[in-house]
Scaffold this motif. Sequence first.
Motif, PDB file in Angstrom:
ATOM      1  N   ALA A 137       0.812  -1.316   0.021  1.00 17.93           N
ATOM      2  CA  ALA A 137       0.042   0.117   0.057  1.00 17.93           C
ATOM      3  C   ALA A 137       0.781   1.267  -0.099  1.00 17.93           C
ATOM      4  CB  ALA A 137      -0.987  -0.070   1.186  1.00 17.93           C
ATOM      5  N   LEU A 138       0.708   2.011  -1.151  1.00 21.27           N
ATOM      6  CA  LEU A 138       1.589   3.195  -1.056  1.00 21.27           C
ATOM      7  C   LEU A 138       0.804   4.516  -0.781  1.00 21.27           C
ATOM      8  CD1 LEU A 138       4.363   4.489  -1.813  1.00 21.27           C
ATOM      9  CD2 LEU A 138       3.223   4.758  -4.319  1.00 21.27           C
ATOM     10  N   LYS A 139       1.246   5.191   0.280  1.00 25.89           N
ATOM     11  CA  LYS A 139       0.227   6.227   0.703  1.00 25.89           C
ATOM     12  C   LYS A 139       1.147   7.525   0.295  1.00 25.89           C
ATOM     13  CE  LYS A 139      -1.264   8.475   4.840  1.00 25.89           C
ATOM     14  NZ  LYS A 139      -1.649   8.593   6.516  1.00 25.89           N
ATOM     15  N   ARG A 140       0.380   8.275  -0.440  1.00 28.60           N
ATOM     16  CA  ARG A 140       1.037   9.570  -0.866  1.00 28.60           C
ATOM     17  C   ARG A 140       0.403  10.785  -0.154  1.00 28.60           C
ATOM     18  NH1 ARG A 140       0.883  11.402  -7.283  1.00 28.60           N
ATOM     19  NH2 ARG A 140      -1.546  11.076  -6.900  1.00 28.60           N
ATOM     20  N   LEU A 141       1.098  11.740   0.241  1.00 33.07           N
ATOM     21  CA  LEU A 141       0.677  13.043   0.750  1.00 33.07           C
ATOM     22  C   LEU A 141       1.343  14.220  -0.036  1.00 33.07           C
ATOM     23  CD1 LEU A 141       1.398  12.576   4.307  1.00 33.07           C
ATOM     24  CD2 LEU A 141      -0.664  12.172   3.229  1.00 33.07           C
ATOM     25  N   PHE A 142       0.319  15.196  -0.358  1.00 34.57           N
ATOM     26  CA  PHE A 142       0.521  16.210  -1.403  1.00 34.57           C
ATOM     27  C   PHE A 142       1.516  17.188  -0.447  1.00 34.57           C
ATOM     28  CE2 PHE A 142      -3.309  14.779  -3.379  1.00 34.57           C
ATOM     29  CZ  PHE A 142      -2.750  13.931  -4.116  1.00 34.57           C
ATOM     30  N   LYS A 143       2.830  17.469  -0.605  1.00 36.63           N
ATOM     31  CA  LYS A 143       3.445  18.618  -0.168  1.00 36.63           C
ATOM     32  C   LYS A 143       2.748  19.803   0.083  1.00 36.63           C
ATOM     33  CE  LYS A 143       8.144  16.904  -0.748  1.00 36.63           C
ATOM     34  NZ  LYS A 143       9.488  17.043  -1.370  1.00 36.63           N
ATOM     35  N   SER A 144       2.256  20.521  -1.153  1.00 33.65           N
ATOM     36  CA  SER A 144       1.492  21.582  -0.843  1.00 33.65           C
ATOM     37  C   SER A 144       0.638  21.787   0.180  1.00 33.65           C
ATOM     38  CB  SER A 144       1.150  22.091  -2.353  1.00 33.65           C
ATOM     39  OG  SER A 144       0.135  21.274  -2.617  1.00 33.65           O
ATOM     40  N   GLU A 145      -0.196  20.920   0.193  1.00 32.69           N
ATOM     41  CA  GLU A 145      -1.306  20.855   1.130  1.00 32.69           C
ATOM     42  C   GLU A 145      -0.614  20.825   2.623  1.00 32.69           C
ATOM     43  OE1 GLU A 145      -4.307  21.217   0.905  1.00 32.69           O
ATOM     44  OE2 GLU A 145      -4.297  21.402  -1.359  1.00 32.69           O
ATOM     45  N   MET A 146       0.458  19.810   2.786  1.00 34.77           N
ATOM     46  CA  MET A 146       0.967  19.772   4.096  1.00 34.77           C
ATOM     47  C   MET A 146       1.421  21.074   4.525  1.00 34.77           C
ATOM     48  SD  MET A 146       1.113  16.463   4.798  1.00 34.77           S
ATOM     49  CE  MET A 146      -0.591  16.564   4.293  1.00 34.77           C
ATOM     50  N   ILE A 147       2.067  21.812   3.918  1.00 31.47           N
ATOM     51  CA  ILE A 147       2.566  23.142   4.003  1.00 31.47           C
ATOM     52  C   ILE A 147       1.584  24.434   4.349  1.00 31.47           C
ATOM     53  CG2 ILE A 147       4.357  25.038   3.051  1.00 31.47           C
ATOM     54  CD1 ILE A 147       5.703  23.094   1.809  1.00 31.47           C
ATOM     55  N   SER A 148       0.589  24.323   3.420  1.00 31.84           N
ATOM     56  CA  SER A 148      -0.292  25.342   3.404  1.00 31.84           C
ATOM     57  C   SER A 148      -1.221  25.054   4.731  1.00 31.84           C
ATOM     58  CB  SER A 148      -0.954  25.435   2.086  1.00 31.84           C
ATOM     59  OG  SER A 148      -2.011  24.259   2.012  1.00 31.84           O
ATOM     60  N   LYS A 149      -1.742  23.825   4.932  1.00 28.15           N
ATOM     61  CA  LYS A 149      -2.617  23.655   6.088  1.00 28.15           C
ATOM     62  C   LYS A 149      -1.677  23.274   7.304  1.00 28.15           C
ATOM     63  CE  LYS A 149      -6.158  23.623   3.387  1.00 28.15           C
ATOM     64  NZ  LYS A 149      -5.482  23.937   2.169  1.00 28.15           N
ATOM     65  N   GLU A 150      -0.426  23.627   7.485  1.00 31.96           N
ATOM     66  CA  GLU A 150       0.400  23.443   8.604  1.00 31.96           C
ATOM     67  C   GLU A 150       0.368  21.936   8.980  1.00 31.96           C
ATOM     68  OE1 GLU A 150      -0.689  26.413  11.231  1.00 31.96           O
ATOM     69  OE2 GLU A 150       0.222  28.104  10.077  1.00 31.96           O
ATOM     70  N   GLN A 151       0.604  20.925   8.294  1.00 27.31           N
ATOM     71  CA  GLN A 151       0.372  19.722   8.757  1.00 27.31           C
ATOM     72  C   GLN A 151       1.770  19.120   8.843  1.00 27.31           C
ATOM     73  OE1 GLN A 151      -2.660  18.080   9.377  1.00 27.31           O
ATOM     74  NE2 GLN A 151      -3.229  20.308   9.298  1.00 27.31           N
ATOM     75  N   LEU A 152       2.795  19.848   8.726  1.00 30.52           N
ATOM     76  CA  LEU A 152       4.233  19.201   8.963  1.00 30.52           C
ATOM     77  C   LEU A 152       4.416  18.550  10.324  1.00 30.52           C
ATOM     78  CD1 LEU A 152       6.480  22.115   7.367  1.00 30.52           C
ATOM     79  CD2 LEU A 152       5.373  20.092   6.192  1.00 30.52           C
ATOM     80  N   PRO A 153       4.098  18.854  11.284  1.00 32.92           N
ATOM     81  CA  PRO A 153       4.110  17.871  12.525  1.00 32.92           C
ATOM     82  C   PRO A 153       3.373  16.777  12.419  1.00 32.92           C
ATOM     83  CG  PRO A 153       3.456  20.166  13.241  1.00 32.92           C
ATOM     84  CD  PRO A 153       3.443  20.116  11.654  1.00 32.92           C
ATOM     85  N   ARG A 154       2.060  16.692  11.685  1.00 33.52           N
ATOM     86  CA  ARG A 154       1.471  15.209  11.701  1.00 33.52           C
ATOM     87  C   ARG A 154       2.192  14.270  10.744  1.00 33.52           C
ATOM     88  NH1 ARG A 154      -4.730  15.940  10.492  1.00 33.52           N
ATOM     89  NH2 ARG A 154      -4.505  13.911  10.332  1.00 33.52           N
ATOM     90  N   VAL A 155       2.926  14.820   9.428  1.00 40.65           N
ATOM     91  CA  VAL A 155       3.828  14.043   8.662  1.00 40.65           C
ATOM     92  C   VAL A 155       4.878  13.498   9.441  1.00 40.65           C
ATOM     93  CG1 VAL A 155       5.330  14.037   6.908  1.00 40.65           C
ATOM     94  CG2 VAL A 155       3.276  15.593   6.731  1.00 40.65           C
ATOM     95  N   ARG A 156       5.603  14.387  10.404  1.00 36.89           N
ATOM     96  CA  ARG A 156       6.717  13.905  10.962  1.00 36.89           C
ATOM     97  C   ARG A 156       6.388  12.926  12.100  1.00 36.89           C
ATOM     98  NH1 ARG A 156      11.903  13.093   9.916  1.00 36.89           N
ATOM     99  NH2 ARG A 156      11.793  15.173   8.915  1.00 36.89           N
ATOM    100  N   ALA A 157       5.357  13.176  12.771  1.00 35.54           N
ATOM    101  CA  ALA A 157       4.623  12.181  13.713  1.00 35.54           C
ATOM    102  C   ALA A 157       4.347  10.821  13.222  1.00 35.54           C
ATOM    103  CB  ALA A 157       3.745  12.927  14.531  1.00 35.54           C
ATOM    104  N   GLU A 158       3.668  10.696  12.188  1.00 33.59           N
ATOM    105  CA  GLU A 158       3.590   9.519  11.537  1.00 33.59           C
ATOM    106  C   GLU A 158       4.805   8.727  11.031  1.00 33.59           C
ATOM    107  OE1 GLU A 158      -0.160   7.354   8.734  1.00 33.59           O
ATOM    108  OE2 GLU A 158       0.937   9.547   8.326  1.00 33.59           O
ATOM    109  N   ARG A 159       5.396   9.435  10.546  1.00 38.39           N
ATOM    110  CA  ARG A 159       6.724   8.791  10.109  1.00 38.39           C
ATOM    111  C   ARG A 159       7.830   8.230  10.961  1.00 38.39           C
ATOM    112  NH1 ARG A 159      12.308   8.793  10.894  1.00 38.39           N
ATOM    113  NH2 ARG A 159      13.654   8.797   8.854  1.00 38.39           N
TER     114      ARG A 159
END
Length: 479
Positions: free
Chosen positions: A120-142
Amino acid sequence: MSEVEFAPPPTPDLESYGPNVAYNRERCYQLAQGFFKDAVRRARERHERQKELKLRLENPELLSRREQIWSHSGKLEAKYLRFLRTKEELSNYTVVKTIGKGYFGEVKLVRKRQDGRVYALKRLFKSEMISKEQLPRVRAERDALAESDSEWVVKLFTTFQDNASLYMLMEFLPGGDLMSMLIKYQIFSEDITRFYTAEIIMAIEAIHNLGYIHRDIKPDNILLDRGGHIKLADFGLSTGFRRDHEKSYYQTLLQRPAPPSGRPQNNRHSVNIDEISLTVSNRAQINEWRRSRRLVAYSSVGTPDYIAPELFSTNGYSFEIDWWSLGTIIYECLVGWPPFAAETFHDTYRKIINWPHTLLFPDDIQLSYNAVHLIRSMINAPDARLGRNGAAEIKNHPFFAGVDFTGLRRIRAPFEPPLTSDVDTSAFPVDDLPQEEGFGDGGGSGPGREGVAVGAEDPEMSLPFLGYTFKRFEKSYTA
């Protein structure tokens, strides 16, 4: 010869450089810390493998094969080192089907070209991560998935990125999720609920033992493997430390005025839901509510039905918030809907805050005393909540009398997915998802995107994600 005296170094004045310098300094610190942490971990793992091999070769029965085994192990280690140096990219995979879509990305079933394995390949769009301030969520999951090696947590194999997207290559769990099971079977018996609850306890305990709080325990994030056993997924809201909860989205919603009568805000259901109308007689209504709620789960807002009341306050919270969420899931499995389901998000929040008065059990559903006691003990104040002192006190509850928690995976699961192939997606709502050939638009301009020219790397899309790459050592390399 006299020693040379040097002037003391100047004291750095970080405040004079502005916020960008302070931010970049912190990012460089995190990157260096992550790099050396991974390097030390791999060195230790390699040393442990060598020790295990030496102990194994002390067996007299292997005397005649020692050289052969040692040589074979060396080749496998070399293969692993080449694996670490190999750059992951989209062109290494072919798309089978889209199995999930969300506000920030999507999940596709893919097959690796080299060996034919399915992931299963999960893809997250960087532009959405940055504009919606989701960087902590990305790092936490990783970080949570990279550190976990538990059989109760979905396995992360590797992470990589291109100029537009982040990618997480994970094991494919073909059984779907617990929400799909609830939609299909509507309500579980106490025996079946006991089985799934026991496995979820093991999964939450595994995460807590790593120092992480999941914070988003709900049926959508409880996946079923090929044998019907559960694994915990989606760690985007997890946190690895105790903290005081700042003024959050949930608190802001609580401060809004209630929607005008007849014009509910954030209406998420096609039917009216309250504690009076929810009865055994309207199961069709409940399933319609579930399908509507699944659509909400794919949005940026998410669903609040399972979150603990501490998330609405500024008093802080800890690991016990995950046990509240499990209590609401137990209630839903036995009753048919979450205990605080309502027509609007605002009403759900109000019900959760006022849980001593809104936690009700329908008269037309017969539950055992132990089941009701367990639910009330978990949907409780933090300082009195079952699980506040660890998972052991939940395991010792009379509801789980006779359960062998260490042998759960050796027991046949209540529902085994009837799979016809290694790419069977019948347990996923794929008919409701748009299917596109390949990786589609929005996949970035990296070397793995088919049909799109390789573009120049944008620092704004790469610097925030430094250190994101991860590769797991697979046992197959030493088999």
